[in-house]
Scaffold this active site. Structure first.
Site, PDB file in Angstrom:
ATOM      1  N   SER A   7      -2.847  -3.526  29.118  1.00 34.13           N
ATOM      2  CA  SER A   7      -2.704  -4.790  29.833  1.00 34.13           C
ATOM      3  C   SER A   7      -1.789  -4.662  31.040  1.00 34.13           C
ATOM      4  O   SER A   7      -1.787  -5.550  31.884  1.00 34.13           O
ATOM      5  CB  SER A   7      -2.212  -5.892  28.898  1.00 34.13           C
ATOM      6  OG  SER A   7      -1.384  -5.401  27.897  1.00 34.13           O
ATOM      7  N   HIS A  37     -10.389  -4.746  29.564  1.00 33.76           N
ATOM      8  CA  HIS A  37      -9.217  -5.486  29.107  1.00 33.76           C
ATOM      9  C   HIS A  37      -9.636  -6.734  28.331  1.00 33.76           C
ATOM     10  O   HIS A  37     -10.191  -7.670  28.902  1.00 33.76           O
ATOM     11  CB  HIS A  37      -8.372  -5.859  30.345  1.00 33.76           C
ATOM     12  CG  HIS A  37      -7.134  -6.621  30.022  1.00 33.76           C
ATOM     13  ND1 HIS A  37      -6.598  -7.564  30.846  1.00 33.76           N
ATOM     14  CD2 HIS A  37      -6.316  -6.579  28.942  1.00 33.76           C
ATOM     15  CE1 HIS A  37      -5.508  -8.065  30.305  1.00 33.76           C
ATOM     16  NE2 HIS A  37      -5.327  -7.494  29.152  1.00 33.76           N
ATOM     17  N   GLU A  49     -11.973  -8.549  31.053  1.00 33.50           N
ATOM     18  CA  GLU A  49     -11.702  -8.155  32.433  1.00 33.50           C
ATOM     19  C   GLU A  49     -11.984  -6.653  32.555  1.00 33.50           C
ATOM     20  O   GLU A  49     -11.375  -5.845  31.843  1.00 33.50           O
ATOM     21  CB  GLU A  49     -10.216  -8.447  32.691  1.00 33.50           C
ATOM     22  CG  GLU A  49      -9.790  -8.438  34.114  1.00 33.50           C
ATOM     23  CD  GLU A  49      -8.338  -8.942  34.257  1.00 33.50           C
ATOM     24  OE1 GLU A  49      -7.585  -8.959  33.267  1.00 33.50           O
ATOM     25  OE2 GLU A  49      -7.966  -9.304  35.372  1.00 33.50           O
ATOM     26  N   ASN A  65      -3.540 -11.637  34.144  1.00 31.70           N
ATOM     27  CA  ASN A  65      -2.102 -11.618  33.886  1.00 31.70           C
ATOM     28  C   ASN A  65      -1.290 -11.815  35.162  1.00 31.70           C
ATOM     29  O   ASN A  65      -0.219 -12.406  35.151  1.00 31.70           O
ATOM     30  CB  ASN A  65      -1.692 -10.309  33.205  1.00 31.70           C
ATOM     31  CG  ASN A  65      -2.134 -10.297  31.749  1.00 31.70           C
ATOM     32  OD1 ASN A  65      -2.449 -11.341  31.185  1.00 31.70           O
ATOM     33  ND2 ASN A  65      -2.170  -9.127  31.142  1.00 31.70           N
TER      34      ASN A  65
HETATM   35  P1  NAD Z   1      -0.699  -2.543  18.042  1.00 27.40           P
HETATM   36  O1  NAD Z   1       0.672  -1.970  18.013  1.00 27.40           O
HETATM   37  O2  NAD Z   1      -1.031  -3.674  17.172  1.00 27.40           O
HETATM   38  O3  NAD Z   1      -1.755  -1.390  17.744  1.00 27.40           O
HETATM   39  C1  NAD Z   1      -1.663  -0.076  18.233  1.00 27.40           C
HETATM   40  C2  NAD Z   1      -2.299   0.826  17.199  1.00 27.40           C
HETATM   41  O4  NAD Z   1      -2.460   2.112  17.757  1.00 27.40           O
HETATM   42  C3  NAD Z   1      -1.482   1.008  15.928  1.00 27.40           C
HETATM   43  O5  NAD Z   1      -2.270   0.728  14.807  1.00 27.40           O
HETATM   44  C4  NAD Z   1      -1.054   2.458  15.976  1.00 27.40           C
HETATM   45  O6  NAD Z   1      -0.932   3.046  14.691  1.00 27.40           O
HETATM   46  C5  NAD Z   1      -2.179   3.075  16.752  1.00 27.40           C
HETATM   47  N1  NAD Z   1      -1.826   4.341  17.373  1.00 27.40           N
HETATM   48  C6  NAD Z   1      -0.707   4.665  18.015  1.00 27.40           C
HETATM   49  N2  NAD Z   1      -0.764   5.950  18.436  1.00 27.40           N
HETATM   50  C7  NAD Z   1      -1.942   6.445  18.052  1.00 27.40           C
HETATM   51  C8  NAD Z   1      -2.599   7.698  18.184  1.00 27.40           C
HETATM   52  N3  NAD Z   1      -2.007   8.707  18.834  1.00 27.40           N
HETATM   53  N4  NAD Z   1      -3.824   7.836  17.661  1.00 27.40           N
HETATM   54  C9  NAD Z   1      -4.414   6.831  17.033  1.00 27.40           C
HETATM   55  N5  NAD Z   1      -3.848   5.623  16.860  1.00 27.40           N
HETATM   56  C10 NAD Z   1      -2.633   5.429  17.375  1.00 27.40           C
HETATM   57  O7  NAD Z   1      -0.947  -2.890  19.581  1.00 27.40           O
HETATM   58  P2  NAD Z   1      -2.009  -3.913  20.202  1.00 27.40           P
HETATM   59  O8  NAD Z   1      -1.360  -5.224  20.398  1.00 27.40           O
HETATM   60  O9  NAD Z   1      -3.280  -3.837  19.447  1.00 27.40           O
HETATM   61  O10 NAD Z   1      -2.203  -3.295  21.657  1.00 27.40           O
HETATM   62  C11 NAD Z   1      -2.944  -2.138  21.885  1.00 27.40           C
HETATM   63  C12 NAD Z   1      -3.240  -1.998  23.364  1.00 27.40           C
HETATM   64  O11 NAD Z   1      -3.925  -3.158  23.827  1.00 27.40           O
HETATM   65  C13 NAD Z   1      -2.031  -1.863  24.252  1.00 27.40           C
HETATM   66  O12 NAD Z   1      -2.330  -1.005  25.318  1.00 27.40           O
HETATM   67  C14 NAD Z   1      -1.805  -3.269  24.769  1.00 27.40           C
HETATM   68  O13 NAD Z   1      -1.131  -3.312  26.012  1.00 27.40           O
HETATM   69  C15 NAD Z   1      -3.237  -3.737  24.925  1.00 27.40           C
HETATM   70  N6  NAD Z   1      -3.421  -5.187  24.910  1.00 27.40           N
HETATM   71  C16 NAD Z   1      -2.740  -5.962  24.035  1.00 27.40           C
HETATM   72  C17 NAD Z   1      -2.941  -7.330  24.025  1.00 27.40           C
HETATM   73  C18 NAD Z   1      -2.210  -8.217  23.049  1.00 27.40           C
HETATM   74  O14 NAD Z   1      -2.228  -9.441  23.219  1.00 27.40           O
HETATM   75  N7  NAD Z   1      -1.567  -7.654  22.039  1.00 27.40           N
HETATM   76  C19 NAD Z   1      -3.862  -7.890  24.919  1.00 27.40           C
HETATM   77  C20 NAD Z   1      -4.569  -7.081  25.772  1.00 27.40           C
HETATM   78  C21 NAD Z   1      -4.342  -5.714  25.755  1.00 27.40           C
END
Ligand code: NAD
Length: 731
Positions: A443, A464, A476, A514
């Site tokens: 994001s 996204h 997006e 965003n």
């Molecule tokens: P999260 O922490 O809930 O999930 C991340 C997951 O990735 C975890 O389960 C973790 O164990 C796993 N992980 C970490 N390293 C790893 C690896 N090397 N191999 C495999 N798995 C691995 O995070 P999230 O909120 O789901 O966000 C994930 C991505 O999405 C981020 O880049 C974030 O910026 C983006 N994002 C988040 C949102 C939101 O509202 N949370 C919205 C849009 C985009």
């Protein structure tokens, strides 16, 4: 072109069949209406015709009025648009009233010809208003069919007599869910609600319709409102029960819409006033209120963004001309909140998914999320156990990257850390087929920077999603500097498969959505720091039609995330960073442990169950309320221009390439005042000259962030808005 066919059988039953050539769904145009009326005239004047069936040759009856026509009705109505519109609407009433009276003597109510509507499937909007004017509505047993009047969802209301007829048929209370909420029902439910009269097996539809026509008596053709002594079910406004209904409905509508959606108010006025006069006068009142709504720029802007342009984007308006890139097998890296959501929506759309996390338990947990959503569907009776098993069967949770070998698209949703992202990119690309596309759900991190970890940056792209993935409609798509056409097409085809709406933007800090939300949140917090009453900030936003005030939205997205983004942005921007005032509020809140909803404490207070209560009064200890509160309009202008100017800058800088995407993305992505049609439509409503004058005033009082973008200043010189410019560029 003929939209309706006419035939008469040997028993004297005329059939008017709706069947627009080259379209899968019938929609009504002005020409179509004239054709329908001509056939009705023929049937009524032909002595050999005993009665009429109106039906469709397609699987469905009709999807409604052609929205392009409605959106342009005002422009097509000539120099005196109100009069032109009113006359046009009254001619529609005359046609439907002709069907309803069907040649009967208005005094004795005898001698009319029976007209039945035979609906093979879906009947929406005008597709139900026409049947409502018929003497009987028979629908085929078709559980997929949707019957109802969804006009309110597009910022108008049923304006071809549907409002007046349904209110008189069901009473104000009975009609309310259909008129005010646009509720749609399958034929069986529509019958039990009294919307239609009969449901028969599909094969018997035409036989039964004909049988009814041939057996109908004079009394069967008289609508309750045309019979002597008619009383509105549930009571007209001056009846004690009716009074309660209307008072309640009025309060409910104003509570829900905050008065910004003209259609809901106009609809209720049409029903309230119409209930007190004879039917034909009520139609005239309905027509006047309908004109009132069509004259309001909100209805045209809503239709344009929420339907015409949204659909165009979904159909690939900005898709590069490359072959079909439908996704066969998807890899999702990271089974956290976002990864689990993406895996679920993809599996639900019939795509096989490999869901990878660092630990097997985490991957399984991600699949468990899908199970939870599906279980909720079963509980609500929307889903079968078999369907649940089918969807879950498509998700393979694993830690083994080799499972990606047959994937044609991978989306990574691991931690927001460039190092972790680079590592999983390399690991995945080692096993992926050469032509696979790799996408990141980041994001905040620039796509072009993340693409450096890829051996094939032309096949690297941003997809996204917004949280929660299964509910949010927008996706997006972000092109990095080297992203190629096939990657864009793949992303668009995937978004289409999962039935969401895409916008395609270029790579820049915070992309588009965003980038525009953050200034909204910041402006809200900045005002709190200045001593503006938080309640004034929140209510000003809601009275502009924002679904959440900025402080509530900060609570939802969490203050620690805000602090994290602020720190990173400060590092990236150096001296030009201008949000120090906002950070004071953010960091102080974080220090107090008030992180928002997730810590059950933020700008709002929360009860033990996590339910939001009132605004937290403690904020005034740190940032006392000033004695001199700004007026409502100033607060609203600050909140709205903070977002809209950022959208204009995104366009100016080429992050956005298409204002349609800017408007649709704003409404679906962060709920930008949907009544306005989006930030560009909103600025067009204000007019560029006025918008620039507001910017100048805000800039003088509050700072350079409100300085009018050059593009807007240029437009103020010509007086032409964004959409006018777009149309002349396309012409
Ligand atoms: P999260 O922490 O809930 O999930 C991340 C997951 O990735 C975890 O389960 C973790 O164990 C796993 N992980 C970490 N390293 C790893 C690896 N090397 N191999 C495999 N798995 C691995 O995070 P999230 O909120 O789901 O966000 C994930 C991505 O999405 C981020 O880049 C974030 O910026 C983006 N994002 C988040 C949102 C939101 O509202 N949370 C919205 C849009 C985009």
């Amino acid at each position: 072109m003929t939209d309706f066919h006419y035939s008469v059988d040997s028993d004297g039953v005329a059939t008017i069949t709706w069947d627009i050539q080259g379209k899968s769904m019938n929609v009504l145009s002005m020409e179509g209406l004239a054709e329908l009326e001509a056939h009705i005239d023929t049937a009524l004047s032909d002595e050999a015709v005993k009665g009429v069936i109106i039906t469709s040759a397609k699987a469905d009856f009709a999807g409604g009025m052609d929205l392009n026509v409605i959106a342009r009705m005002k422009e097509m109505a000539g120099d005196q648009p109100e009069k032109g519109l009113f006359d046009g609407i009254m001619s529609m009433h005359r046609c439907l009233r002709k069907i309803e009276r069907a040649g009967m003597d208005p005094k004795t109510l005898k001698g009319g010809k029976p007209v039945v509507a035979a609906l093979p499937g879906t009947a929406l909007g005008i597709g139900l208003e026409i049947p409502l004017a018929c003497h009987r509505i028979i629908a085929a047993e078709n559980p997929k069919a949707k019957i109802g009047l969804p006009e309110i969802m597009v910022g108008i209301f049923p304006g071809a007599g549907g409002t007046t007829r349904l209110a008189r048929k069901l009473g104000a209370m009975g009609a309310a869910p259909f008129l005010l909420e646009g509720k749609l029902s399958d034929p069986k439910k529509a019958k039990s609600a009294g919307l239609i009269d009969e449901v028969v097996p599909a094969d018997d539809l035409m036989t039964r319709a004909k049988e009814w026509v041939l057996g109908a008596k004079d009394a069967d053709l008289v609508k309750p409102w045309d019979a002597k002594g008619y009383k509105m079910p549930g009571g007209a406004p001056y009846h004690p029960a009716g009074f309660m209904t209307f008072v309640g409905a009025s309060a409910m509508i104003n509570g829900k819409t905050q008065g910004v959606y003209p259609a809901a108010k106009a609809l209720l006025s049409a029903v309230y006033e119409g209930a007190q006069v004879p039917f034909d006068t009520a139609l005239k009142i309905e027509a006047r209120w309908f004109v009132h709504v069509l004259m309001n720029p909100s209805s045209g802007a809503m239709i344009r963004s929420l339907f015409i342009n949204k659909e165009a984007l979904e159909k690939g308006a900005n898709r590069p001309q490359v072959a079909d890139e439908k996704v066969r097998k998807l890899g999702v890296l990271g089974a956290g909140m976002m990864g689990a959501g993406i895996a679920y929506v993809a599996a639900n759309a019939g795509i096989d998914v490999v869901l990878i996390d660092a630990q097997q338990a985490a991957a399984e947990k991600g699949k468990g999320y899908a199970e939870g959503v599906l279980d909720k569907g079963i509980k609500r009776g929307k889903l079968s156990e078999a369907k649940k098993a089918e969807v879950l069967g498509r998700i393979t949770p694993t830690t083994d990257y080799d499972a990606l070998a047959s994937c044609d698209l991978v989306i990574e949703a691991v931690f927001e850390d460039p190092k972790v992202k680079a590592e999983v990119t390399t690991k995945a690309e080692t096993v992926l087929p050469d032509d696979a596309i790799f996408a990141t759900n980041t994001s905040t991190l620039p796509i072009s920077d993340l693409a450096k970890a890829s051996a094939r940056p032309g096949q690297f792209i941003g997809i996204h999603f917004f949280s929660p993935v299964d509910k949010m409609l927008l996706v997006e798509i972000i092109k990095g500097r080297e992203t190629g056409d096939r990657a864009v097409a793949k992303a668009l085809d995937f978004v289409r498969q999962i039935r969401k709406t895409p916008i395609v933007v270029n790579d820049a800090r915070f992309f588009y959505a965003n980038r525009c939300i953050i200034p909204y949140l910041n402006e809200g917090m900045r005002m709190v720091r200045e001593g503006v009453a938080p309640a004034l900030v929140e209510n000003a936003a809601k009275l502009m039609g924002m679904p959440l005030g900025p402080l509530q939205l900060v609570d939802e997205t969490s203050l620690d995330l805000g602090a994290k983004i602020a720190k990173a942005t400060r590092v990236a921007m150096g001296d030009s960073y201008a949000d120090g005032d906002v950070d004071e509020v953010v960091f102080w809140m974080v220090e107090q442990g008030r992180l928002g909803r997730k810590s059950a404490a933020g700008f709002y207070t929360y009860d033990d169950k996590g339910k939001r209560q009132g605004l937290w009064q403690g904020i005034a200890d740190k940032f006392p309320k000033s004695d001199d509160q700004p007026d409502l309009i100033t607060v609203q202008h600050r909140l709205m221009f903070a977002q809209a100017l950022e959208a204009v800058r995104a366009l100016e800088e080429g992050v956005l390439e298409d204002i349609r995407e800017g408007d649709v993305g704003a409404i679906l992505g962060w709920g930008f005042a949907p009544w306005s049609g989006g930030p560009f439509s909103w600025l067009d409503m204000l007019g560029p000259e006025f918008a620039v004058s507001v910017c100048d005033d805000l800039e003088a009082r509050f700072g350079a962030r409100f300085s009018a973008p050059e593009l807007l200043r240029q437009m103020a010189k010509t007086g032409r808005g964004f959409y006018a410019n777009r149309e002349s560029a396309a012409a």
